[in-house]
Write a protein that holds these residues in place. Structure first.
Motif, short mmCIF file in Angstrom:
data_model
loop_
_atom_site.label_atom_id
_atom_site.label_comp_id
_atom_site.label_asym_id
_atom_site.label_seq_id
_atom_site.Cartn_x
_atom_site.Cartn_y
_atom_site.Cartn_z
N PRO A 121 0.82 -1.22 0.00
CA PRO A 121 0.00 0.00 0.00
C PRO A 121 0.85 1.27 0.00
O PRO A 121 1.67 1.47 0.89
N THR A 122 0.71 2.09 -1.02
CA THR A 122 1.47 3.33 -1.15
C THR A 122 0.55 4.45 -1.60
O THR A 122 -0.52 4.22 -2.18
N GLU A 123 0.98 5.68 -1.35
CA GLU A 123 0.18 6.84 -1.75
C GLU A 123 0.36 7.18 -3.23
O GLU A 123 -0.52 7.76 -3.86
N ASN A 124 1.51 6.80 -3.81
CA ASN A 124 1.77 7.19 -5.19
C ASN A 124 1.36 6.13 -6.20
O ASN A 124 1.59 6.27 -7.40
N GLY A 125 0.77 5.02 -5.72
CA GLY A 125 0.28 4.00 -6.65
C GLY A 125 1.35 3.11 -7.23
O GLY A 125 1.11 2.40 -8.20
N LYS A 126 2.56 3.15 -6.65
CA LYS A 126 3.66 2.31 -7.14
C LYS A 126 4.13 1.39 -6.01
O LYS A 126 5.14 1.64 -5.36
N GLY A 127 3.37 0.32 -5.79
CA GLY A 127 3.62 -0.56 -4.67
C GLY A 127 4.39 -1.81 -5.00
O GLY A 127 4.48 -2.72 -4.18
N SER A 128 4.92 -1.91 -6.20
CA SER A 128 5.76 -3.03 -6.62
C SER A 128 7.06 -2.45 -7.16
O SER A 128 7.10 -1.29 -7.58
N TYR A 129 8.10 -3.26 -7.17
CA TYR A 129 9.38 -2.71 -7.62
C TYR A 129 10.19 -3.74 -8.39
O TYR A 129 9.97 -4.96 -8.29
N ALA A 130 11.15 -3.23 -9.15
CA ALA A 130 12.12 -4.06 -9.86
C ALA A 130 13.43 -4.03 -9.08
O ALA A 130 13.81 -2.99 -8.53
N MET A 131 14.08 -5.17 -9.03
CA MET A 131 15.37 -5.26 -8.34
C MET A 131 16.38 -5.91 -9.27
O MET A 131 16.11 -6.96 -9.85
N ALA A 132 17.51 -5.26 -9.43
CA ALA A 132 18.56 -5.81 -10.29
C ALA A 132 19.29 -6.92 -9.54
O ALA A 132 19.75 -6.72 -8.41
N ASN A 133 19.36 -8.10 -10.14
CA ASN A 133 20.12 -9.19 -9.52
C ASN A 133 21.61 -8.91 -9.60
O ASN A 133 22.38 -9.36 -8.75
N GLU A 134 22.01 -8.21 -10.63
CA GLU A 134 23.38 -7.73 -10.77
C GLU A 134 23.28 -6.27 -11.17
O GLU A 134 22.40 -5.90 -11.96
N CYS A 135 24.13 -5.44 -10.65
CA CYS A 135 24.04 -4.02 -10.97
C CYS A 135 25.44 -3.41 -10.90
O CYS A 135 26.12 -3.53 -9.88
N TYR A 136 25.87 -2.78 -11.98
CA TYR A 136 27.22 -2.24 -12.07
C TYR A 136 27.18 -0.78 -12.51
O TYR A 136 26.26 -0.34 -13.19
N ALA A 137 28.21 -0.04 -12.10
CA ALA A 137 28.31 1.37 -12.46
C ALA A 137 29.75 1.68 -12.86
O ALA A 137 30.69 0.93 -12.50
N ILE A 138 29.93 2.78 -13.58
CA ILE A 138 31.25 3.22 -14.01
C ILE A 138 31.52 4.57 -13.38
O ILE A 138 30.65 5.45 -13.36
N SER A 139 32.72 4.76 -12.87
CA SER A 139 33.09 6.02 -12.25
C SER A 139 33.15 7.13 -13.31
O SER A 139 33.74 6.95 -14.38
N SER A 140 32.55 8.27 -12.99
CA SER A 140 32.62 9.40 -13.91
C SER A 140 34.02 10.01 -13.92
O SER A 140 34.34 10.82 -14.79
N ARG A 141 34.85 9.61 -12.97
CA ARG A 141 36.21 10.14 -12.88
C ARG A 141 37.25 9.19 -13.45
O ARG A 141 38.45 9.45 -13.38
N SER A 142 36.79 8.06 -13.98
CA SER A 142 37.73 7.10 -14.55
C SER A 142 38.40 7.68 -15.78
O SER A 142 37.76 8.34 -16.61
N LYS A 143 39.69 7.40 -15.93
CA LYS A 143 40.43 7.83 -17.11
C LYS A 143 40.31 6.81 -18.23
O LYS A 143 40.86 7.01 -19.32
N ASN A 144 39.59 5.72 -17.95
CA ASN A 144 39.47 4.64 -18.93
C ASN A 144 38.02 4.21 -19.08
O ASN A 144 37.69 3.03 -18.98
#
Length: 881
Positions: free
Chosen positions: A726-749
């Motif tokens: 039960p939520t006020e915004n009508g979004k009471g289900s969610y997606a979850m990444a089983n794997e999730c990766y990110a890249i540094s914005s400061r990486s030189k590569n």
């Protein structure tokens, strides 16, 4: 027959990882190039004998006088049953002169005791002339089966699953197997069960030696071997344990024998060990050592730790108790490792705090215990497995990242070999033998299921390794699949190398979140890795600080992936202000489900609507299955945390009426579930609770559409609605990444980091997913299509074999109908409607949990507590933006 392995033991080719992964060079740009040169070893693989068994494992390892001795347990499975034999594998410590000998094990002539009596089995004795050190018969046919499967190997847990089993396997963790295993002794005997090798086992009601079963009696008998030892006299020793139980007369006995063989495998003698245990005193054999004259010294643990001896003529001494100080140590042993000189290294627990361990030496000849030294705080937690000893260190051990050494008194273990830097996809070592400072021999599993292998590992000087541009990949935890991917990338890249930092190595029983804290601190203070595994991290803080690269723009610029159709709603769920900062290879969906006839045909509702429904139901009806106060808020924060913390603006809203309503509802739930929550017939009541309407909502996680059939047509048995939390915004289900990766914005590569991660979005990876829902639309649709029809598997001949799926209700199996097209369409439509990801921020959740108790106990009102949470959470968010 193949006999060439007797003459040719050492493979001349280096493992592929050294030839492909460490050649070529870049400019040493980016992160310090020396990171990739730490703990690099090359391997020369041995030509192991072919084993004529269905499975096998190493149960003891000894290194003496330049020779390695491996005791091997070989399993044979037939339709009639199973059997095992014991073999000795010997080799020089350079891997040459490999020989295998099968130990002579007689057929036990069991004489079933009658009611009220306990007679021991009659064992034929074999005397062998000479010293028993004859060479193995080179004409012996050893058959063929090198491809033992560690996943199915039931004798060595460490070798079978290195990622999920970070504990110890005493059968494999010493130069002399002297570990313990409580599971094998009904009286609590903790002798070395990992080396157990039952040679004959008779189940209850089995016939006796005359083929008859004593009338009205059920008996069980078993003999097994353990505590293997290569004696200083050149013979092989083991403890044979005999168990007898008569279920009808409640008669039980256990006896122990010392058995010895010559190096040619011939049985020499067996001596019964009388006086080991009694009805008044519990005692068991912990380990043993054998002197040059054949005298066996047994170390016994139990009620009164002590030792006893058996001379070469079979004379058994009385038990001699240890001092109180030594006895306490032997009562709390974790590992005991025999050194080549016959003394022991003992790793033991603090009797008042099992999270603390100590290391001490023990000389069985003098009963003297060395000064105990504290072990590193993370030794047990980090999954180090003690395998052996060395000359320039005390312990040689390993975990799923590499091989380590430890010197008594040091604060931590020192990495000797890095699997990833060495380009070796080693799952686990079964045994290790240090040859010298820069060389060791190991028996190991490669890539989890390719059978036992052995090789010689030699240190590579950093100056002999060409430079490459180095990228750092880091995470709170890095699983085996990612490590395998890194190794493959490093082997194939001429310009780049990825090094791995797994921060869970910092965790300990004192601080199980030390790694998480250090990684988060490194990131926000500027030590951001090029590639980040985001699991469990407060990533919204990094987004707010501009630390992450826009992955969405990288996809748009990618010639292949820009033309690929993905599930845009899933990418939207993980986007912030329209930008996608994550590489999401696969996902699952979480929701709450209920009968459509009760909750209505809808996919969202508010807290007020849920309470209105609850008030209309019979008294005692559970709204959400097995939910406690704390469990409710753990669930609420996953589903609704983003309702109260706006990632984009940083505004918190914990003092809202919505949050206060949740607090008031949570207070009506039990603090904890009592033992009689579902009554005496727990499982029958559990299985029927949703069908009978006693519980309305069940949580559901969808990682494969076919799998929802058990919930939809099993637990509920009729049309369901994926209504969510039960939520006020009508979004009471969610997606979850089983794997999730990110890249540094400061990486030189950035380009190199993207080249590594884009693989997870390609057809090659998406088409091979074994679990989780694909983000490529093509393969998501394929997952939905495969949900129709009866479940099936592909047999050994490649044929599709269908079978029924059963649901058990009141102890009876109900055959479930497959999902209908309408049911599949409904869940697909639901999944494609989700555009919110799960919320997880450990610090915010801790703030909620810490303050909520004051409301639950009546010390403060809901409004007061909500205001405190609001203030603390807002301060935290402001400080981390």
């Amino acid at each position: 027959m193949k006999k060439n392995w007797w003459k040719r033991a050492l493979s001349i080719g280096l493992v592929f990882g050294m030839t492909a992964g460490l050649c070529a060079c870049g400019g040493g740009k980016g992160q310090d190039a020396s990171l990739a040169k730490v703990g690099v070893y090359k391997m020369q693989e041995f030509d192991m004998p072919e084993i004529d068994g269905d499975d096998y494992n190493i149960i003891a390892t000894t290194h003496k006088n330049g020779k390695i001795y491996l005791m091997m347990q070989v399993h044979h499975w037939t339709e009639e049953g199973s059997s095992e034999d014991i073999r000795l594998l010997t080799m020089e410590d350079d891997g040459t002169e490999i020989k295998m000998t099968t130990l002579e094990i007689p057929e036990w002539d069991y004489q079933t005791p009658g009611a009220g009596s306990v007679d021991m089995p009659v064992m034929p004795r074999t005397e062998t002339e000479g010293d028993g050190n004859g060479e193995a018969d080179s004409e012996e046919d050893t058959g063929s089966d090198d491809a033992a499967d560690p996943e199915e190997d039931t004798g060595s847990d460490d070798a079978a699953d290195p990622e999920e089993d970070t504990g110890s396997d005493d059968a494999a963790d010493s130069e002399e197997n002297t570990g313990s295993d409580d599971e094998n002794d009904p009286e609590g005997d903790t002798g070395s069960g990992d080396g157990e090798s039952p040679e004959d086992e008779r189940e209850p009601n089995a016939p006796d030696s005359d083929g008859e079963i004593p009338e009205g009696e059920e008996v069980w008998e078993n003999s097994s071997y353990e505590n293997y030892n290569i004696g200083a006299d050149g013979n092989i020793y083991a403890i044979r344990r005999y168990y007898y139980e008569n279920y009808s007369t409640e008669t039980y006995t256990q006896k122990d024998y010392i058995t010895s063989w010559g190096m040619d495998g011939k049985l020499l003698r067996e001596t019964e060990l009388e006086g080991i245990r009694s009805e008044e005193e519990w005692s068991y054999i912990n380990t043993m050592t054998v002197a040059q004259d054949g005298t066996v010294t047994l170390i016994l643990s139990g009620d009164t730790p002590c030792k006893m001896t058996v001379d070469a003529q079979g004379n058994v001494s009385e038990k001699v108790p240890f001092s109180e100080e030594v006895g306490k140590i032997f009562s709390n042993i974790d590992r005991i490792i025999q050194k080549e000189d016959g003394t022991f290294l003992i790793v033991y627990y603090d009797e008042n705090d099992y999270s603390k361990e100590f290391l001490a030496t023990f000389d069985p000849a003098t009963d003297k215990m060395g000064e105990p030294q504290p072990m590193p705080g993370n030794f047990s937690y980090a999954g180090y497995n003690v395998m052996g000893t060395g000359t320039d260190f005390d312990l040689l051990c390993c975990n799923n990242s590499g091989v380590y050494t430890y010197k008594a008194g040091d604060e931590d273990c020192v990495q000797k070999m890095s699997f990833i830097n060495s380009d070796l996809n080693i799952s686990s070592f079964n045994s290790l033998v240090a040859v010298d400072e820069n060389t060791f021999v190991g028996v190991f599993y490669e890539d989890y299921n390719n059978g036992l292998k052995a090789g010689r590992f030699t240190y590579v000087d950093p100056k002999d390794i060409p430079d490459k541009t180095v990228l750092v990949l880091a995470g709170s935890y890095i699983d085996g699949n990612m490590k395998k991917r890194v190794i493959e990338y490093n082997r194939n890249s001429d310009e780049y190398r990825i090094v791995v930092r797994s921060y869970d190595s910092l965790n300990s029983y004192d601080d199980w979140q030390a790694g998480y804290g250090q990684l988060n601190n490194d990131i926000i203070t500027g030590n951001m890795p090029d590639i980040l595994i985001t699991t469990g991290l407060p990533v919204e803080n990094y987004v707010a600080k501009g630390l992450l690269e826009d992955v969405g723009s990288l996809i748009e610029k990618d010639e292949e992936l820009s033309q690929t159709e993905f599930l845009q709603n899933i990418f939207d769920a993980f986007s912030v202000d329209g930008k996608l900062y994550y590489v999401i290879p696969n996902f699952n969906v979480s929701t709450l489900m209920g009968k459509s006839a009760i909750v209505g045909d809808r996919t969202s509702w508010t807290m007020a609507e849920m309470l209105e429904l609850q008030n209309s139901l019979p008294e005692g009806t559970n709204m959400i299955g097995e939910m406690t106060r704390s469990g409710f808020f753990q669930t609420a924060m996953r589903f609704c945390g983003s309702d109260f913390v706006d990632v984009s603006t940083g505004k918190c809203d914990f003092d809202s009426q919505n949050f206060i309503s949740m607090m008031e509802y949570a207070k009506t739930l039990p603090e904890e579930l009592s033992e009689d929550y579902f009554g005496e017939d727990y499982w029958a009541n559990y299985e029927s609770q949703y069908r009978d309407g006693r519980t309305i909502l069940s949580s559901l996680s969808i990682s494969n559409i076919r799998d929802i059939n058990y919930s939809v047509n099993g637990y509920f048995g009729e049309d369901v609605s994926y209504i969510g939390f039960p939520t006020e915004n009508g979004k009471g289900s969610y997606a979850m990444a089983n794997e999730c990766y990110a890249i540094s914005s400061r990486s030189k590569n950035t380009e190199a980091a993207w080249e590594f991660l884009r693989y997870y979005l390609t057809e090659e990876y998406q088409s091979s997913l074994q679990w989780g829902l694909p983000v490529q639309k093509k393969y998501f649709d394929e997952n939905a299509k495969n949900a129709l029809g009866r479940p099936f598997y592909i047999d050994e001949e490649g044929n599709k074999q269908e079978y029924d799926e059963n649901f058990y209700l009141n102890g009876e199996a109900i055959v479930l109908d497959p999902l209908t097209q309408e049911q599949v369409d409904k869940v697909v439509s639901f999944i494609l409607s989700i555009d919110k990801c799960y919320y997880y921020n450990e610090d915010i959740i801790n703030i909620v949990n810490e303050e909520m108790d004051a409301f639950f106990t009546g010390q403060k009102s809901a409004q007061e507590v909500a205001k405190i949470i609001q203030n603390r959470a807002q301060i935290y968010v402001n400080e981390n933006r």
